[in-house]
Enzyme design. Structure first.
Site, PDB file in Angstrom:
ATOM      1  N   ALA A   1      39.028  40.392  41.798  1.00  0.00           N
ATOM      2  CA  ALA A   1      40.209  41.252  41.788  1.00  0.00           C
ATOM      3  C   ALA A   1      41.297  40.762  42.746  1.00  0.00           C
ATOM      4  CB  ALA A   1      39.822  42.686  42.130  1.00  0.00           C
ATOM      5  N   CYS A   2      40.981  39.773  43.569  1.00  0.00           N
ATOM      6  CA  CYS A   2      41.895  39.287  44.607  1.00  0.00           C
ATOM      7  C   CYS A   2      42.808  38.180  44.066  1.00  0.00           C
ATOM      8  CB  CYS A   2      41.062  38.769  45.783  1.00  0.00           C
ATOM      9  SG  CYS A   2      41.989  37.845  47.016  1.00  0.00           S
ATOM     10  N   SER A   3      44.116  38.371  44.205  1.00  0.00           N
ATOM     11  CA  SER A   3      45.071  37.366  43.706  1.00  0.00           C
ATOM     12  C   SER A   3      44.955  36.044  44.464  1.00  0.00           C
ATOM     13  CB  SER A   3      46.500  37.900  43.780  1.00  0.00           C
ATOM     14  OG  SER A   3      46.875  38.147  45.120  1.00  0.00           O
TER      15      SER A   3
END
Length: 119
Positions: free
Chosen positions: A8-10
């Site tokens: 979920a982390c860009s």
């Protein structure tokens, strides 16, 4: 080379995109599912040359609930910090890339990811 990610982390997705573009050979570890134990966290900290509080995401809800900002940042409390990271892996800064030369980097920037690739 291994990279600890939260999908979920860009920043994690950007690091993976760069590794793929450079044709890097790496293994993905989704550390929220495959949680590192305290010894693995200590080993990564040694590779990073950092202390546990240096890779702790203190703005996370779990950090606030634990009151981490008030915890002493010293050798006597190091294990307490490591145990908190193992118990609450969302607190671990990401992505962490272990390089081929035995070191590691927190790959939050393109420069850091390229640094890991060059090791």
């Amino acid at each position: 080379m291994e990279i600890w990610i939260n999908p979920a982390c860009s920043k994690c997705r950007s690091a993976l995109t760069l590794l793929d573009a450079e044709g890097a050979d790496y293994t993905v570890r989704r550390y929220l599912e495959d949680v590192p134990d305290p010894d693995e966290i200590r080993a990564v900290l040694a590779r990073l040359g950092l202390e546990p509080w240096d890779i702790t995401r203190t703005q996370e809800d779990a950090a606030k609930e634990l009151g981490l900002k008030e915890w002493p940042k010293d050798a006597a409390n190091r294990d307490r910090w490591v145990e908190a990271l193992a118990a609450h892996p969302k607190l671990i800064q990401r992505p962490i890339i272990t390089a081929e030369d035995g070191t590691a980097v927190v790959g939050r920037t393109e420069e850091a990811v390229r640094d890991a690739l060059g090791r």
